[in-house]
Motif scaffolding. Structure first.
Motif, PDB file in Angstrom:
ATOM      1  N   MET A   1       0.830  -1.183   0.000  1.00  0.00           N
ATOM      2  CA  MET A   1       0.000   0.000   0.000  1.00  0.00           C
ATOM      3  C   MET A   1       0.872   1.243   0.000  1.00  0.00           C
ATOM      4  SD  MET A   1      -3.203  -0.643  -0.039  1.00  0.00           S
ATOM      5  CE  MET A   1      -4.531   0.011   0.883  1.00  0.00           C
ATOM      6  N   GLY A   2       0.536   2.138  -0.904  1.00  0.00           N
ATOM      7  CA  GLY A   2       1.204   3.415  -0.956  1.00  0.00           C
ATOM      8  C   GLY A   2       0.388   4.454  -0.204  1.00  0.00           C
ATOM      9  N   VAL A  18      -3.220   1.660  -8.010  1.00  0.00           N
ATOM     10  CA  VAL A  18      -4.216   2.732  -8.023  1.00  0.00           C
ATOM     11  C   VAL A  18      -3.514   4.080  -7.842  1.00  0.00           C
ATOM     12  CG1 VAL A  18      -6.232   3.697  -6.840  1.00  0.00           C
ATOM     13  CG2 VAL A  18      -6.055   1.214  -7.186  1.00  0.00           C
ATOM     14  N   LEU A  19      -2.585   4.143  -6.905  1.00  0.00           N
ATOM     15  CA  LEU A  19      -1.866   5.391  -6.629  1.00  0.00           C
ATOM     16  C   LEU A  19      -1.073   5.864  -7.851  1.00  0.00           C
ATOM     17  CD1 LEU A  19      -1.296   7.489  -4.414  1.00  0.00           C
ATOM     18  CD2 LEU A  19       0.684   6.106  -3.737  1.00  0.00           C
ATOM     19  N   ALA A  20      -0.480   4.941  -8.601  1.00  0.00           N
ATOM     20  CA  ALA A  20       0.277   5.320  -9.800  1.00  0.00           C
ATOM     21  C   ALA A  20      -0.639   5.949 -10.849  1.00  0.00           C
ATOM     22  CB  ALA A  20       0.987   4.098 -10.377  1.00  0.00           C
ATOM     23  N   HIS A  21      -1.837   5.387 -11.009  1.00  0.00           N
ATOM     24  CA  HIS A  21      -2.800   5.961 -11.946  1.00  0.00           C
ATOM     25  C   HIS A  21      -3.273   7.339 -11.461  1.00  0.00           C
ATOM     26  CE1 HIS A  21      -2.834   1.881 -13.550  1.00  0.00           C
ATOM     27  NE2 HIS A  21      -3.395   2.394 -14.642  1.00  0.00           N
ATOM     28  N   LEU A  22      -3.530   7.445 -10.169  1.00  0.00           N
ATOM     29  CA  LEU A  22      -3.916   8.741  -9.607  1.00  0.00           C
ATOM     30  C   LEU A  22      -2.812   9.778  -9.817  1.00  0.00           C
ATOM     31  CD1 LEU A  22      -5.639   7.857  -6.216  1.00  0.00           C
ATOM     32  CD2 LEU A  22      -6.707   8.848  -8.252  1.00  0.00           C
ATOM     33  N   GLN A  23      -1.575   9.380  -9.583  1.00  0.00           N
ATOM     34  CA  GLN A  23      -0.458  10.298  -9.736  1.00  0.00           C
ATOM     35  C   GLN A  23      -0.406  10.851 -11.157  1.00  0.00           C
ATOM     36  OE1 GLN A  23       3.391   8.574  -8.943  1.00  0.00           O
ATOM     37  NE2 GLN A  23       4.471  10.432  -9.446  1.00  0.00           N
ATOM     38  N   ALA A  24      -0.564   9.993 -12.141  1.00  0.00           N
ATOM     39  CA  ALA A  24      -0.509  10.437 -13.536  1.00  0.00           C
ATOM     40  C   ALA A  24      -1.637  11.425 -13.847  1.00  0.00           C
ATOM     41  CB  ALA A  24      -0.585   9.229 -14.469  1.00  0.00           C
ATOM     42  N   VAL A  25      -2.848  11.119 -13.409  1.00  0.00           N
ATOM     43  CA  VAL A  25      -4.000  11.983 -13.685  1.00  0.00           C
ATOM     44  C   VAL A  25      -3.890  13.301 -12.916  1.00  0.00           C
ATOM     45  CG1 VAL A  25      -6.507  12.194 -13.434  1.00  0.00           C
ATOM     46  CG2 VAL A  25      -5.513  10.063 -14.278  1.00  0.00           C
ATOM     47  N   VAL A  65       3.769   8.374  -2.085  1.00  0.00           N
ATOM     48  CA  VAL A  65       4.761   7.480  -1.492  1.00  0.00           C
ATOM     49  C   VAL A  65       4.352   6.046  -1.821  1.00  0.00           C
ATOM     50  CG1 VAL A  65       5.903   6.760   0.635  1.00  0.00           C
ATOM     51  CG2 VAL A  65       5.126   9.130   0.382  1.00  0.00           C
ATOM     52  N   PHE A  66       5.194   5.362  -2.567  1.00  0.00           N
ATOM     53  CA  PHE A  66       4.888   4.007  -3.010  1.00  0.00           C
ATOM     54  C   PHE A  66       5.569   2.979  -2.112  1.00  0.00           C
ATOM     55  CE2 PHE A  66       4.195   6.759  -6.590  1.00  0.00           C
ATOM     56  CZ  PHE A  66       3.017   6.272  -7.143  1.00  0.00           C
ATOM     57  N   ALA A  67       4.890   1.860  -1.899  1.00  0.00           N
ATOM     58  CA  ALA A  67       5.428   0.801  -1.056  1.00  0.00           C
ATOM     59  C   ALA A  67       6.582   0.071  -1.744  1.00  0.00           C
ATOM     60  CB  ALA A  67       4.332  -0.194  -0.685  1.00  0.00           C
ATOM     61  N   HIS A  68       6.580   0.057  -3.076  1.00  0.00           N
ATOM     62  CA  HIS A  68       7.607  -0.653  -3.841  1.00  0.00           C
ATOM     63  C   HIS A  68       8.422   0.349  -4.650  1.00  0.00           C
ATOM     64  CE1 HIS A  68       5.729  -4.397  -2.680  1.00  0.00           C
ATOM     65  NE2 HIS A  68       4.563  -3.872  -3.016  1.00  0.00           N
ATOM     66  N   PRO A  69       9.689   0.030  -4.918  1.00  0.00           N
ATOM     67  CA  PRO A  69      10.554   0.994  -5.602  1.00  0.00           C
ATOM     68  C   PRO A  69      10.257   1.187  -7.089  1.00  0.00           C
ATOM     69  CG  PRO A  69      11.767  -1.016  -5.107  1.00  0.00           C
ATOM     70  CD  PRO A  69      10.424  -1.150  -4.469  1.00  0.00           C
ATOM     71  N   GLU A  70       9.513   0.265  -7.720  1.00  0.00           N
ATOM     72  CA  GLU A  70       9.182   0.406  -9.134  1.00  0.00           C
ATOM     73  C   GLU A  70       7.717   0.813  -9.280  1.00  0.00           C
ATOM     74  OE1 GLU A  70      10.079  -2.913  -8.134  1.00  0.00           O
ATOM     75  OE2 GLU A  70      12.190  -2.386  -8.208  1.00  0.00           O
ATOM     76  N   LEU A  71       7.464   1.735 -10.196  1.00  0.00           N
ATOM     77  CA  LEU A  71       6.081   2.134 -10.465  1.00  0.00           C
ATOM     78  C   LEU A  71       5.379   1.021 -11.243  1.00  0.00           C
ATOM     79  CD1 LEU A  71       6.312   5.879 -11.534  1.00  0.00           C
ATOM     80  CD2 LEU A  71       5.250   4.947  -9.487  1.00  0.00           C
ATOM     81  N   PRO A  72       4.134   0.744 -10.892  1.00  0.00           N
ATOM     82  CA  PRO A  72       3.365  -0.241 -11.653  1.00  0.00           C
ATOM     83  C   PRO A  72       3.112   0.263 -13.072  1.00  0.00           C
ATOM     84  CG  PRO A  72       2.293   0.248  -9.560  1.00  0.00           C
ATOM     85  CD  PRO A  72       3.388   1.243  -9.750  1.00  0.00           C
ATOM     86  N   GLU A  73       2.880  -0.671 -13.991  1.00  0.00           N
ATOM     87  CA  GLU A  73       2.554  -0.307 -15.363  1.00  0.00           C
ATOM     88  C   GLU A  73       1.190   0.369 -15.403  1.00  0.00           C
ATOM     89  OE1 GLU A  73       1.745  -2.613 -19.546  1.00  0.00           O
ATOM     90  OE2 GLU A  73       3.228  -3.445 -18.150  1.00  0.00           O
TER      91      GLU A  73
END
Length: 121
Positions: A1-2, A18-25, A65-73
């Motif tokens: 969880m981020g 979900v957070l990666a998609h939110l970040q982009a938008v 803040v992401f839980a993992h060091p790589e952004l999801p696709e």
């Protein structure tokens, strides 16, 4: 969880995908200097959850803040849907079913199919 950290104080938990998609938008909207409302049910405080809404504006500090060091696709279809919602009068509403599909916990198209079914009824 981020975590989406809002205005340097409140942190809200979202799945990294979900957070990666939110970040982009959100980044796209704020780059254009457009504010908007983000609405979701926060289930971190219990099963029933709490309806939350925050106003996102270029003047408000945000951190992703992401839980993992790589952004999801990122999925272009989801980015399009989220952007469309963020541009609407009601703001970006993240239903549980939509978040589950973005997290890939339900088959792709489930949220869209359910939404189309409700519209046709």
């Amino acid at each position: 969880m981020g975590t989406l950290i809002y205005d340097g104080a409140d942190g809200f938990a979202f799945d990294d995908r979900v957070l990666a998609h939110l970040q982009a938008v959100i980044a796209t909207k704020l780059r254009r200097r457009e504010g908007f409302l983000l609405i979701w049910t926060d289930r971190t405080s219990g099963i029933e959850g709490t309806l939350r809404s925050i106003w996102l504006d270029p003047s408000i500090s945000l951190q992703f803040v992401f839980a993992h060091p790589e952004l999801p696709e990122l999925n272009r279809d989801w980015l399009g849907l989220l952007t469309e919602r963020a541009n609407g009068n009601s703001g970006l509403v993240l239903e549980d079913a939509l978040r589950a599909e973005i997290r890939e916990e339900v088959p792709a198209g489930s949220f869209a199919a359910a939404r189309a079914h409700r519209r046709d009824a």
